[in-house]
Structure formats: structure tokens, C-alpha cells
Design an enzyme around this catalytic site. Structure first.
Site, PDB file in Angstrom:
ATOM      1  N   THR A 187      -8.405   8.834   9.084  1.00 18.84           N
ATOM      2  CA  THR A 187      -7.873   7.653   8.391  1.00 18.84           C
ATOM      3  C   THR A 187      -7.683   6.457   9.317  1.00 18.84           C
ATOM      4  O   THR A 187      -7.105   5.453   8.918  1.00 18.84           O
ATOM      5  CB  THR A 187      -6.527   7.990   7.729  1.00 18.84           C
ATOM      6  OG1 THR A 187      -5.625   8.471   8.732  1.00 18.84           O
ATOM      7  CG2 THR A 187      -6.706   9.051   6.656  1.00 18.84           C
ATOM      8  N   LYS A 209       0.839  -1.201   0.000  1.00 18.88           N
ATOM      9  CA  LYS A 209       0.000   0.000   0.000  1.00 18.88           C
ATOM     10  C   LYS A 209       0.874   1.252   0.000  1.00 18.88           C
ATOM     11  O   LYS A 209       1.783   1.375   0.805  1.00 18.88           O
ATOM     12  CB  LYS A 209      -0.919  -0.011   1.216  1.00 18.88           C
ATOM     13  CG  LYS A 209      -1.897  -1.190   1.219  1.00 18.88           C
ATOM     14  CD  LYS A 209      -2.732  -1.251   2.475  1.00 18.88           C
ATOM     15  CE  LYS A 209      -1.903  -1.592   3.693  1.00 18.88           C
ATOM     16  NZ  LYS A 209      -2.720  -1.871   4.890  1.00 18.88           N
ATOM     17  N   GLY A 237      -8.138   3.117  10.744  1.00 21.23           N
ATOM     18  CA  GLY A 237      -8.791   1.897  10.290  1.00 21.23           C
ATOM     19  C   GLY A 237      -8.829   1.681   8.797  1.00 21.23           C
ATOM     20  O   GLY A 237      -9.472   0.743   8.324  1.00 21.23           O
ATOM     21  N   THR A 238      -8.117   2.504   8.021  1.00 25.97           N
ATOM     22  CA  THR A 238      -8.174   2.337   6.573  1.00 25.97           C
ATOM     23  C   THR A 238      -7.558   1.013   6.116  1.00 25.97           C
ATOM     24  O   THR A 238      -8.057   0.380   5.189  1.00 25.97           O
ATOM     25  CB  THR A 238      -7.472   3.501   5.857  1.00 25.97           C
ATOM     26  OG1 THR A 238      -6.169   3.685   6.433  1.00 25.97           O
ATOM     27  CG2 THR A 238      -8.258   4.786   5.990  1.00 25.97           C
ATOM     28  N   GLY A 239      -6.475   0.591   6.777  1.00 25.81           N
ATOM     29  CA  GLY A 239      -5.859  -0.687   6.406  1.00 25.81           C
ATOM     30  C   GLY A 239      -6.778  -1.862   6.687  1.00 25.81           C
ATOM     31  O   GLY A 239      -6.876  -2.801   5.880  1.00 25.81           O
ATOM     32  N   CYS A 240      -7.458  -1.816   7.834  1.00 26.75           N
ATOM     33  CA  CYS A 240      -8.420  -2.874   8.176  1.00 26.75           C
ATOM     34  C   CYS A 240      -9.546  -2.918   7.149  1.00 26.75           C
ATOM     35  O   CYS A 240      -9.977  -3.986   6.708  1.00 26.75           O
ATOM     36  CB  CYS A 240      -9.011  -2.631   9.566  1.00 26.75           C
ATOM     37  SG  CYS A 240      -7.809  -2.519  10.899  1.00 26.75           S
TER      38      CYS A 240
END
Length: 264
Positions: A204, A173, A206-209
Site C-alpha cells: 500500500t 479517506k 503510495g496509495t494516497g499519492c
């Protein structure tokens, strides 16, 4: 109805971890389930405490899910210790879990370390060979590849190294890279870029989750990997563009808000 399982930590503020995964998977149209690996005291500003769930109880949760409602895809997030990694990997092998997506949550956005150093080695050895896709951010990709990443060429080199070492696809990412949000997928077919623009949203958390659980849900629906990644990126961009403000201006992504907007 297709099913997806999230194996991750709990976030009481609702923007990351299990809570974000369940919201995201539900909005993709799958039946969402969870196995909790840790209780955390956190919000959008930081992580203040972690209480790890005993490995034996994590195994009980996994057995309860797989014996009754076998998932069509599995997303793995926060796994803090080597015994937990080993327990999860053992269960996934025993049940021949399909479509495993690993989000190697090593450090939170606020800088808190969420995985013990011994667990990283165990993750490499036990879990990554079981995955169809790994979704590290740039700092995590640097750890997994053992090299610094300073630009697109380094992302491709790191992705190639991770793929060849662990045998799983890797979506590196690019959110930490600077002005854009271009992500790199590396598989046996070589590199594939997914362009993205940086959305000026401070929320932002929690964007990866969200991205990894959306990918897992779409794989559960039978989407191919490339289409699942693009669809998940589109979903995440829509959530960021909604610009939800939960009072203090530092709130997490709230996917229920997106659902209400669509219903209206």
C-alpha cells in the site's frame, strides 16, 4: 492534450511521491509534469532521509512550468517546511492555478514525520484556501479539524469543520478506519460517501499519492469533482487488486504493470 502538474517529493523506490504521480497521471491520459520539493531516501519499509529543495529553486521550477506549459490541474503532495509552502502558494496565486488538489502529506505510512509543525500552520493559512479539494487520511484530518475521529459521524463532523474553516472540499479517506475503505467528501452540498472495500494487499506504499494525483488528472480532463473522485477510487482499487509482488512481497504499487496488463 490536457496537462497536470505534481508538486511533491521524490521517492527513489518509485512507489510514492513524484514517481507515483507521474505514472498515475500518464495513465489517466494527461501530460504529466513535476516540481520537486524534496529528495528522499525511502523505500516501502520507511523514510531514511530527507533533503529539502531550496524555496528559490522550487520557484524557478514552478515558473519554468507555468511560463511554458500551464497545467490544467495541480496536485500538491509533500511540502516539508513553511518557506516552501509560502513559495508554492505565492506562485499559484500569481499564475491563477486551476483545480488545485492538496494531499497534506504529514506522516508517512511507516510513521516518519514529513512536515514540520510550523509548516502545518502555514499550509492551513496559505494553501488550503487555494484548493478545490483536500485529501487527508484520518490522522491528518484530525490535525486539520482539531478533533478526534472515531467513526463515520466524526468523519462527517471533521469534514464539515475543515470545509467551513478553509473553504475547500475535503475528501476524508477512510483507509485507517478499520474493515472498509469508505471515503467521505464534504463540500457546500454537505456530506457524500464513496463506499469502498478493503483489498487485502500489503503493498500500500503510495496509495494516497496515487489517489490524489488520479483525481487531479481527471479534473484536468474536465471531469466534475464527484466523477473524478469515483474514477480515481476505481483506478486505485484496480491497482491494488493486481497484487504485484516485487520479490520481497513489500513492493509499491507499480502502475506500469497495469498498463502492460491492459496492453496484453
Amino acid at each position: 492534450m490536457r496537462t497536470a502538474l505534481s508538486i511533491a517529493g521524490s521517492d527513489p523506490s518509485g512507489g510514492a511521491g513524484i514517481q507515483a504521480d507521474l505514472k498515475t497521471m500518464t495513465l489517466q491520459g494527461v501530460y504529466a509534469m513535476s516540481v520537486i520539493t524534496a529528495l528522499t531516501a525511502q523505500n516501502t519499509t520507511g523514510v531514511f532521509g530527507i533533503h529539502e529543495v531550496p524555496p528559490a529553486f522550487v520557484r524557478q521550477q514552478l515558473e519554468a512550468v507555468f511560463d511554458d506549459i500551464p497545467p490544467d490541474a495541480v496536485k500538491i503532495g509533500m511540502v516539508a517546511s513553511a518557506p516552501l509552502v509560502e513559495t508554492i502558494a505565492r506562485c499559484l496565486r500569481e499564475y491563477t492555478a486551476p483545480q488545485v488538489v492538496v494531499d497534506p502529506v504529514m506522516v508517512s505510512t511507516s510513521g516518519a514525520r514529513l512536515m514540520e509543525r510550523s509548516a502545518v500552520d502555514c499550509l492551513k493559512r496559505e494553501l488550503l484556501p487555494l484548493a478545490v479539494l483536500l485529501t487527508p487520511n484520518i490522522p491528518e484530518a484530525e490535525i486539520l479539524a482539531g478533533m478526534p475521529i472515531r467513526g463515520p459521524e466524526d468523519m462527517e463532523a471533521a469534514g464539515k469543520r475543515i470545509y467551513e474553516t478553509y473553504g475547500c472540499g475535503v475528501l476524508c479517506k477512510g483507509g485507517h478506519a478499520g474493515k472498509d475503505a469508505n471515503d467521505l467528501l464534504y463540500t457546500g452540498e454537505g456530506p457524500r460517501w464513496f463506499p469502498g472495500r478493503r483489498i487485502p494487499n500489503p503493498n500500500t506504499h503510495g496509495t494516497g499519492c496515487t489517489l490524489s494525483s488520479a483525481i487531479a488528472a481527471k479534473l484536468a480532463l474536465g471531469w466534475d469533482l464527484l466523477t473524478a473522485i469515483q474514477g480515481a477510487k476505481d483506478y486505485l482499487s484496480g491497482a491494488l487488486e493486481a497484487m504485484l509482488d516485487l520479490g520481497a512481497g513489500h513492493g509499491p504499487l507499480d502502475h506500469a504493470y497495469i498498463l502492460r496488463e491492459q496492453a496484453d
